[in-house]
Scaffold this motif. Sequence first.
Motif, short mmCIF file in Angstrom:
data_model
loop_
_atom_site.label_atom_id
_atom_site.label_comp_id
_atom_site.label_asym_id
_atom_site.label_seq_id
_atom_site.Cartn_x
_atom_site.Cartn_y
_atom_site.Cartn_z
N TYR A 234 -6.69 -7.42 2.94
CA TYR A 234 -5.34 -7.89 3.24
C TYR A 234 -5.35 -9.41 3.41
O TYR A 234 -4.49 -10.12 2.88
N PRO B 43 -0.03 -2.24 3.01
CA PRO B 43 0.72 -3.42 2.54
C PRO B 43 2.14 -3.05 2.13
O PRO B 43 2.64 -3.48 1.08
N SER C 244 5.44 -8.30 2.88
CA SER C 244 4.78 -7.15 3.51
C SER C 244 5.28 -7.00 4.93
O SER C 244 5.71 -7.95 5.58
#
Length: 506
Positions: free
Chosen positions: A63, A366, A479
Amino acid sequence: MSDRIRILATSDVHGYIYPYSYADHSKKDIGLAKIKSLVNILRDENTLVLDNGDMLEGSPLMYHHFSTTPDEISPITKAMADLKYDYINVGNHDFNYGEEALMTHIQNVGAPCITSNFHYHGAPFGPNYVIRKVAGKKIAIFGLVTQYIPHWEQKSHIKHMRFIDAYLTAEATVKLLKRLENPDYIICMYHGGFERDLVNGRLTEEDTGENEGYRILKNIRGIDVMISGHQHRTEAGKLYDTYYTQTAANGAELACIDIFPDNNTIEPRILKADIDPDEDMMSLLQKEEDTCQTWLDTTLGTSQVDMRVSDEFDARLHKSQVITFLNKVQMEKTGADLSANALFLGATGFASNITMRDLVSTYVYPNTTVVKKITGKILKEYLEKTAEFWMIRNENIIVNPSYDWPKPQHYNYDMVDGISYTIKVSNSVGSRITSLQYQGQDVTDDMEFTIAMNNYRAAGGGNYNMIKEAPVVSTDLSSMVELLANYIQEHKVIQFEPVNNITVIK
């Protein structure tokens, strides 16, 4: 045995390289560094090493990479190149960061991608199959990914892609192999799982086509080994005429399939990653890992509300205030009347000091945010579907076992803010919502609402077909973690009145 053929396979590693929890630094037997140590012991000249997809999404390391340096080669791509795979497949989560991210991964991973049932710019991406000579035998390998991806994925992430039926592709590929190649062994890498119980053949989920492993093995003769995935189960055995494996997630296990041509036997087994990690792989990526750890410890703000999660069951039964907060952010950012969120497995929640580590340990996907328009009738259907999460056993409320097996799906229990409602678990499925109010008034079928939710649910993920059909009002491509981080940084101190709007009773 000198003529033994060995297949080593990973699946659903989800970007985990290092052997510890990102939530609390506790040691864990997970990660590609431990897998590499196993591979180093087991690999010889008669070994093929394969990956079955879902590498790019999952760990905070990944991420962080896609949030900060998306144009660079990812840490997990470098780790896979270091391990030296022979062939790779792709999984549904490998599309989560878009086409460019996936193509950068495939071009730098150091192994051919042989997924054959998705088309890219109008042409099949991978070959129908590949042939390898191992220990004097002809091995055919082909790769498939679940064709259900368009039901979940953002359209912009798969804009130039089309997904072909996995079952029909498997059927055609096996026929082609038999006619043209006559291989000694056929290996199928399938990033999908089993829709039926492997013992009694009963359906274990809605038969949507997401998972077709049982159907493939029952009806398509000639596949010697299926390396399955997607469901994160520990499986090794034989179904009909085919040996199969499936491994747990996050690099916790390695599948090892030994083929003995002399007596035509096949032995599949699952090996735990309970071994020291490979130091070279960890050193290779230490800079990226250290940068990620610094980022994770960044303080975003503080909270005057206790949003910690110490008991996940209780946090769902009595709706943790961390869900209230997630819904509050979604409603404020979108202006929607209602908001829905689920508590993900392993969620830690937020203490008084909120860091990025807390955020990515609580919201682990996400996902982006979608606002949909629904009626009171659809809202009731939606809540009835969520209410299926609960069950009564021995006079106690428990989680419906179908949400734990064959794959944990606690992310399919949504909690909705903006309304108040009661779930009576002892009532029959479809009749469990015994009260439902909006701003103090009973909800009627003809009322209209806007509701904010993640893109997976908005697309009908989790078999929420009533939501899938609802019209889209707006989308936010940021996100959810980004939205949350920005919100906390803007407000500095989080303070709100706790909301206890969901009552679950026997």
